[in-house]
Design an enzyme around this catalytic site. Structure first.
Site, PDB file in Angstrom:
ATOM      1  N   LEU A 139       3.118   0.761   7.841  1.00 54.01           N
ATOM      2  CA  LEU A 139       2.147   1.154   8.196  1.00 54.01           C
ATOM      3  C   LEU A 139       2.084   2.608   7.208  1.00 54.01           C
ATOM      4  O   LEU A 139       2.861   3.147   6.697  1.00 54.01           O
ATOM      5  CB  LEU A 139       2.082   1.804   9.533  1.00 54.01           C
ATOM      6  N   ASP A 140       0.534   3.087   7.055  1.00 51.15           N
ATOM      7  CA  ASP A 140       0.376   3.785   6.037  1.00 51.15           C
ATOM      8  C   ASP A 140       0.835   5.297   6.848  1.00 51.15           C
ATOM      9  O   ASP A 140       1.150   5.118   8.010  1.00 51.15           O
ATOM     10  CB  ASP A 140      -0.906   4.035   6.214  1.00 51.15           C
ATOM     11  N   GLN A 141       1.320   6.212   6.075  1.00 55.37           N
ATOM     12  CA  GLN A 141       1.898   7.333   6.777  1.00 55.37           C
ATOM     13  C   GLN A 141       1.022   7.798   7.862  1.00 55.37           C
ATOM     14  O   GLN A 141       1.894   8.312   8.863  1.00 55.37           O
ATOM     15  CB  GLN A 141       1.799   8.498   5.688  1.00 55.37           C
TER      16      GLN A 141
END
Length: 318
Positions: A139-141
Site C-alpha cells: 500500500l502507498d505510504q
C-alpha cells in the site's frame, strides 16, 4: 525433525494422485514452483511420505501422507524495531496486518527504518520465529488498511498466483471530491509511468491495462462522495489515478491534486480535515495458500477517516 524448518505443508494423496510420481503431484497439483522444488530436493528433511524421507520419483498410493518443509530464512538486511502492529490474522503460514497511514511497507533507498517490515521482523524475533519478510502486495505510504505478508516461499508463491489470477478480492473505502458519473461503474483505462516524473502515474495510451470498479456509498450535500472501490488490477497509484481521471480526485491527495478542485470552496472547507489521501484498504478475501479455506478479513475505518466522514456529513450544500 530439524527445528530450522517451517511448519510442513501436508497433502494426503487421493485417487487423482494414485500411481503418479511425487514430483508431478508437487508441481502440477500443489503448484510448487521449479525453484522451490529444487530446494526441497536438496534439503535432507524437505520431502517425506508417511514420515519417511521421499524422493521425487516415488509413486504415490491413496492415503499416503505427503509433507514438504522449507528451510527457515531471516531478513537479516532489515533492522528489527519495536513498532506497534495491528494484527488481523496470523498462523504459521501468513500474517495480515492493518497498516496505519504514514508508514512505508518495506525499506527503500534512504528509508531503512520505521517501516512495517522493521516492526514485523522485530515481532517475529521476539516470538522466536525465523521468517523472511515477504509482502504479497503493498500500500502507498499514506494509504491505510490490510496488507498480507507470507511467512515462507510457498505461501508467497500461492498468494502471488491468486493476485495474478484475480482471485484475491481487494476493497477500499475512498472519499473524493465530486460525484462519479454513475452510482456504480468501472474505469477501464491504461495506466503508465509519466516520463518526466518516474514516481507519477497517469492514464496513458501505451500504459498497462487497468480496471477499477466503484460504487457510491454516500453522496454528501457539500459535493463530495464516499465510494466502495474494488480493484480488477493492481497498478501503482491505480485508484488515485483512475478517480482523478473521472473527475473525482481523492480528498487530501496532494500529489495528484486536481487544479479544478484545489481552489473550490469545498477544498477550503476541508483544509486541515485530513493530512493524507482519504483511502483505506478495508477488505481482503482470498483462499488460504495451504488449507485453501476462503478467508474474508476486514479493517475498520481509522480515526482520521471517521472524523472526515463526520465533517463531510455536517457541511452544508455548496
Amino acid at each position: 525433525m530439524n527445528e530450522s524448518y517451517y511448519a510442513p505443508v501436508v497433502h494426503i494423496a487421493d485417487g487423482q494422485d494414485e500411481g503418479k510420481m511425487l514430483r508431478d503431484v508437487l508441481r502440477n497439483r500443489l503448484g510448487v514452483s521449479r525453484r522451490l522444488f529444487v530446494k526441497l530436493k536438496q534439503s535432507e528433511g524437505g520431502l517425506t511420505i508417511n514420515g519417511e524421507r521421499a524422493y521425487p520419483s516415488f509413486r504415490l498410493a491413496v492415503g499416503d501422507v505427503v509433507e514438504f518443509r522449507m528451510e527457515q530464512e531471516r531478513s537479516d538486511d532489515i533492522l528489527p524495531q519495536p513498532i506497534p502492529l495491528d494484527i488481523v490474522f496470523e498462523d504459521e503460514h501468513l500474517l495480515v496486518l492493518n497498516k496505519p497511514a504514514g508508514i512505508i511497507v518495506h525499506p527503500t533507498t534512504g528509508h531503512y527504518a520505521n517501516t512495517l517490515a522493521n516492526g514485523v521482523v522485530h515481532y517475529w524475533r521476539e516470538k522466536g520465529e525465523s521468517c523472511r519478510f515477504r509482502p504479497v502486495h503493498r500500500l502507498d505510504q499514506d494509504t491505510s488498511g490490510l496488507v498480507v505478508v507470507a511467512k515462507h516461499p510457498y505461501a508467497h508463491q500461492q498468494l502471488s498466483v491468486q493476485m495474478t489470477e484475480g482471485t484475491i478480492e481487494k476493497r477500499y473505502r475512498a472519499y473524493v471530491f465530486g460525484r462519479p458519473p454513475q452510482d456504480s461503474g468501472e474505469v477501464n483505462e491504461p495506466i503508465g509511468r509519466v516520463p518526466s516524473d518516474p514516481h507519477r502515474r497517469a492514464v496513458l495510451e501505451d500504459g498497462a491495462p487497468s480496471l477499477t470498479f466503484y460504487k457510491v456509498i454516500r453522496a454528501y450535500p457539500c459535493g463530495a462522495s464516499s465510494l466502495d472501490i474494488r480493484l480488477g488490477t493492481g497498478r501503482t497509484h491505480q485508484i488515485r489515478v483512475h478517480m482523478g481521471w473521472i473527475g473525482c480526485p481523492l480528498i487530501g491527495d496532494s500529489y495528484y491534486a486536481d487544479p479544478k478542485w484545489r481552489e473550490t470552496d469545498l477544498a477550503a472547507r476541508l483544509a486541515g480535515a485530513i493530512g493524507r489521501q482519504a483511502l483505506h484498504a478495508s477488505l481482503l478475501a482470498f483462499n488460504h495458500p495451504v488449507t485453501e479455506e476462503r478467508l474474508e478479513l476486514k479493517a475498520e475505518l481509522p480515526a482520521d477517516l471517521q472524523e472526515l466522514e463526520r465533517a463531510l456529513g455536517s457541511l452544508p450544500p455548496l
